[in-house]
Design a protein around this motif. Sequence first.
Motif, PDB file in Angstrom:
ATOM      1  N   LYS A 111      30.566  42.311  44.594  1.00  0.00           N
ATOM      2  CA  LYS A 111      31.110  43.339  43.707  1.00  0.00           C
ATOM      3  C   LYS A 111      32.628  43.406  43.852  1.00  0.00           C
ATOM      4  CE  LYS A 111      30.622  46.755  40.782  1.00  0.00           C
ATOM      5  NZ  LYS A 111      30.057  48.045  41.216  1.00  0.00           N
ATOM      6  N   ASN A 112      33.110  43.372  45.096  1.00  0.00           N
ATOM      7  CA  ASN A 112      34.544  43.429  45.363  1.00  0.00           C
ATOM      8  C   ASN A 112      35.254  42.169  44.877  1.00  0.00           C
ATOM      9  OD1 ASN A 112      36.920  44.671  46.552  1.00  0.00           O
ATOM     10  ND2 ASN A 112      36.782  43.107  48.159  1.00  0.00           N
ATOM     11  N   TYR A 113      34.541  41.038  44.889  1.00  0.00           N
ATOM     12  CA  TYR A 113      35.131  39.779  44.425  1.00  0.00           C
ATOM     13  C   TYR A 113      35.382  39.822  42.913  1.00  0.00           C
ATOM     14  CZ  TYR A 113      36.202  34.804  44.460  1.00  0.00           C
ATOM     15  OH  TYR A 113      36.849  33.606  44.355  1.00  0.00           O
ATOM     16  N   ALA A 130      28.097  43.955  48.394  1.00  0.00           N
ATOM     17  CA  ALA A 130      29.399  44.630  48.282  1.00  0.00           C
ATOM     18  C   ALA A 130      30.521  43.599  48.160  1.00  0.00           C
ATOM     19  CB  ALA A 130      29.620  45.528  49.489  1.00  0.00           C
ATOM     20  N   TYR A 131      30.387  42.486  48.879  1.00  0.00           N
ATOM     21  CA  TYR A 131      31.403  41.427  48.814  1.00  0.00           C
ATOM     22  C   TYR A 131      31.484  40.874  47.385  1.00  0.00           C
ATOM     23  CZ  TYR A 131      33.687  36.920  49.652  1.00  0.00           C
ATOM     24  OH  TYR A 131      34.518  35.834  49.580  1.00  0.00           O
ATOM     25  N   THR A 158      39.188  40.259  45.917  1.00  0.00           N
ATOM     26  CA  THR A 158      39.607  39.506  47.100  1.00  0.00           C
ATOM     27  C   THR A 158      40.449  38.292  46.713  1.00  0.00           C
ATOM     28  OG1 THR A 158      37.566  38.224  47.053  1.00  0.00           O
ATOM     29  CG2 THR A 158      37.560  40.223  48.377  1.00  0.00           C
TER      30      THR A 158
END
Length: 259
Positions: free
Chosen positions: A53-55, A50-51, A2
Amino acid sequence: MTENKRLLDIKNGYNFRDIGGYPTNDGHTTKWHKIIRSGNLAELDAKDQAYLKNYGITNDIDLRSKMERDSEPDLVPDGVKYSQNPIFEQKERRTADVMLQRYSEDPTIGKLHMKHVYENLIESPIARNSYRNLFQRLLKDPNGCSLMHCSQGKDRTGMGIVMLLFVLGVKEEDIKKDYLASAEQMKPYVQKQIQHYERYNINNIFKENVNALYTVSIDYYNAAMNKIKELYGNMDNFIHEYLNLSDSDVQKLRAEYLD
């Protein structure tokens, strides 16, 4: 991965912040998506995990005691490496009876306790060895993005980040700013704690002490800095003697964590 954000969009946790973007005295800046500071990960839902992990989070470094870990275990996102590095081992649990007895009569006791905590983080051999281990971990595993946390992400984590930013050569005004940002982030947590204790007919003195215990203050920061000056003379000596970092170690950390 992100966008770069100081405050992460975590709904079920406190004080999740990226330390990227701070200027150093020699013209560099701290990298984004390398070091995240936060409170514990015990309340994260699937979306929060999930945030993270995505970060880009790859390492979860838990600075809490065994008692804290057992009572509120981290919910670690899939694929993220979890490791323990307790700064100290908690010897007693803060029961309601203990809290009410200790913090209902003297409105200064909470702040005095916290100043002592910060002095102890500097003068305790146990804390010193744990922070040394933390920096060795950052040296040996510099790839990816590490999330460093304790229970609220303000004291043990706060001072760990203060130390790291000094090692990286960040300007002290920005180090203080980053440290003190926890005060705003912890306001909802302070209110949650006060609401929890209101069933015991608490007084305003108790509320004032709860606020002191669960926030940060320039007085706490200064207590640590004064202890560093007393024991080590200056920050350069502290980095080499307390953290046991060589000039080469410092350069390696700067090469990895600075743009």
